[in-house]
Design an enzyme around this catalytic site. Sequence first.
Site, PDB file in Angstrom:
ATOM      1  N   GLY A   1       2.646  -0.945   4.344  1.00 30.52           N
ATOM      2  CA  GLY A   1       2.763   0.460   3.971  1.00 30.52           C
ATOM      3  C   GLY A   1       4.225   0.858   3.855  1.00 30.52           C
ATOM      4  N   GLY A   2       4.771   1.446   4.906  1.00 32.81           N
ATOM      5  CA  GLY A   2       6.128   2.003   4.899  1.00 32.81           C
ATOM      6  C   GLY A   2       7.187   1.073   4.310  1.00 32.81           C
TER       7      GLY A   2
ATOM      8  CG  HIS B   1      -6.043   2.086   4.884  1.00 35.88           C
ATOM      9  ND1 HIS B   1      -5.682   3.059   5.788  1.00 35.88           N
ATOM     10  CD2 HIS B   1      -4.997   1.226   4.806  1.00 35.88           C
ATOM     11  CE1 HIS B   1      -4.467   2.779   6.238  1.00 35.88           C
ATOM     12  NE2 HIS B   1      -4.027   1.682   5.662  1.00 35.88           N
TER      13      HIS B   1
ATOM     14  CD  GLU C   1      -3.842  -2.322   7.074  1.00 37.17           C
ATOM     15  OE1 GLU C   1      -2.698  -2.539   6.656  1.00 37.17           O
ATOM     16  OE2 GLU C   1      -4.480  -1.307   6.778  1.00 37.17           O
TER      17      GLU C   1
ATOM     18  CB  SER D   1       4.390  -1.750  12.326  1.00 37.05           C
ATOM     19  OG  SER D   1       4.029  -0.397  12.550  1.00 37.05           O
TER      20      SER D   1
ATOM     21  CD  GLU E   1      -3.197   5.732   6.450  1.00 39.46           C
ATOM     22  OE1 GLU E   1      -3.149   5.755   5.205  1.00 39.46           O
ATOM     23  OE2 GLU E   1      -2.266   5.287   7.155  1.00 39.46           O
TER      24      GLU E   1
ATOM     25  CG  ASN F   1      -1.720   1.238   1.395  1.00 35.95           C
ATOM     26  OD1 ASN F   1      -1.791   2.052   0.477  1.00 35.95           O
ATOM     27  ND2 ASN F   1      -2.337   1.402   2.552  1.00 35.95           N
ATOM     28  CD1 TRP F   2       4.056   1.170  -2.356  1.00 36.44           C
ATOM     29  CD2 TRP F   2       3.957   1.873  -4.472  1.00 36.44           C
ATOM     30  NE1 TRP F   2       4.909   0.389  -3.093  1.00 36.44           N
ATOM     31  CE2 TRP F   2       4.860   0.796  -4.388  1.00 36.44           C
ATOM     32  CE3 TRP F   2       3.725   2.466  -5.715  1.00 36.44           C
ATOM     33  CZ2 TRP F   2       5.563   0.324  -5.504  1.00 36.44           C
ATOM     34  CZ3 TRP F   2       4.415   1.989  -6.824  1.00 36.44           C
ATOM     35  CH2 TRP F   2       5.326   0.927  -6.722  1.00 36.44           C
ATOM     36  CE  LYS F   3      -0.285   3.451   4.636  1.00 34.19           C
ATOM     37  NZ  LYS F   3      -0.297   3.600   6.077  1.00 34.19           N
TER      38      LYS F   3
ATOM     39  N   GLY G   1       1.972   2.382  10.819  1.00 34.57           N
ATOM     40  CA  GLY G   1       2.980   3.437  10.742  1.00 34.57           C
ATOM     41  C   GLY G   1       3.620   3.794  12.064  1.00 34.57           C
TER      42      GLY G   1
HETATM   43  P1  PGA Z   1       2.474   0.397   7.687  1.00 35.60           P
HETATM   44  O1  PGA Z   1       1.055   0.645   6.980  1.00 35.60           O
HETATM   45  O2  PGA Z   1       3.027  -0.878   7.146  1.00 35.60           O
HETATM   46  O3  PGA Z   1       3.304   1.600   7.301  1.00 35.60           O
HETATM   47  O4  PGA Z   1       2.222   0.318   9.162  1.00 35.60           O
HETATM   48  C1  PGA Z   1       0.179  -0.421   6.725  1.00 35.60           C
HETATM   49  C2  PGA Z   1      -1.085   0.092   6.084  1.00 35.60           C
HETATM   50  O5  PGA Z   1      -1.525   1.194   6.422  1.00 35.60           O
HETATM   51  O6  PGA Z   1      -1.673  -0.595   5.234  1.00 35.60           O
END
Ligand code: PGA
Length: 249
Positions: A233-234, A96, A166, A212, A98, A10-12, A172
Amino acid sequence: MYMKTLIAANWKMHGDLSWVQKPAEFRKLYPAGAGQVEVLLCPPAHMLLAMVRAARGLDIAIGAQNCHDKASGAYTGEISAAMVAETGADYVILGHSERREMFGETDAFIAAKTKAAQGAGLTPIVCVGERRAEREAGQAEEIVGAQIAGSLAGEIDGANLVVAYEPVWAIGTGLVPTLEDIAIMHDHIRGCLARRFDEATARKIRILYGGSVKPANAKDILALVDVNGALIGGASLEMDSLADIARQA
Ligand code: PGA
């Protein structure tokens, strides 16, 4: 029950069009057929079409990070499921945290998007997860159960669905639930899906863990019985760390 582990990036809201070289870069680090892993990259919407083209022949799937539930209309700034599908993308991340937290998405809206995504031929990845205070109050399973019921309400096809657990507080932050807590929640989600659909359907739905995930913790998380992949994500922005995670699956 055999299913391919799904390693989803997930590159956001990161990246630019130069990132179209990332699928090839990934395949140099982790050749196709190296493991029983399906790889999915979910870039921002402006590069979906270019990414689909760049990933052709590399056995890498492409997905969007959101879509609207309506087919078309006066919805400034939105993209429909059919528009995502037209790029050649196969998946779409929905609900998600977010989007739930920052853009006020409700379970009912996510259910409508999920139906629309399936109608357009996409596989939705429906995200659920509790906030920190909810976990501390012992409500994590109840909250996630309600999100599953609400976000998958209505005419949803359980045969074309991925669910991602999640925990909001793990995204994050570098914080991860204990392996036991992840295992308990994934088992709980499998049970919710069995009640929502049926046992056989629930057994075939991939349940990803996200929050994470890093090369250092991926092996233990991905080894858990009801963890069928990861949403990252990250650690998915650099192909060497994404390939490292894929190698742990
Ligand atoms: P993260 O994000 O790996 O940076 O914690 C995961 C996500 O939001 O899908």
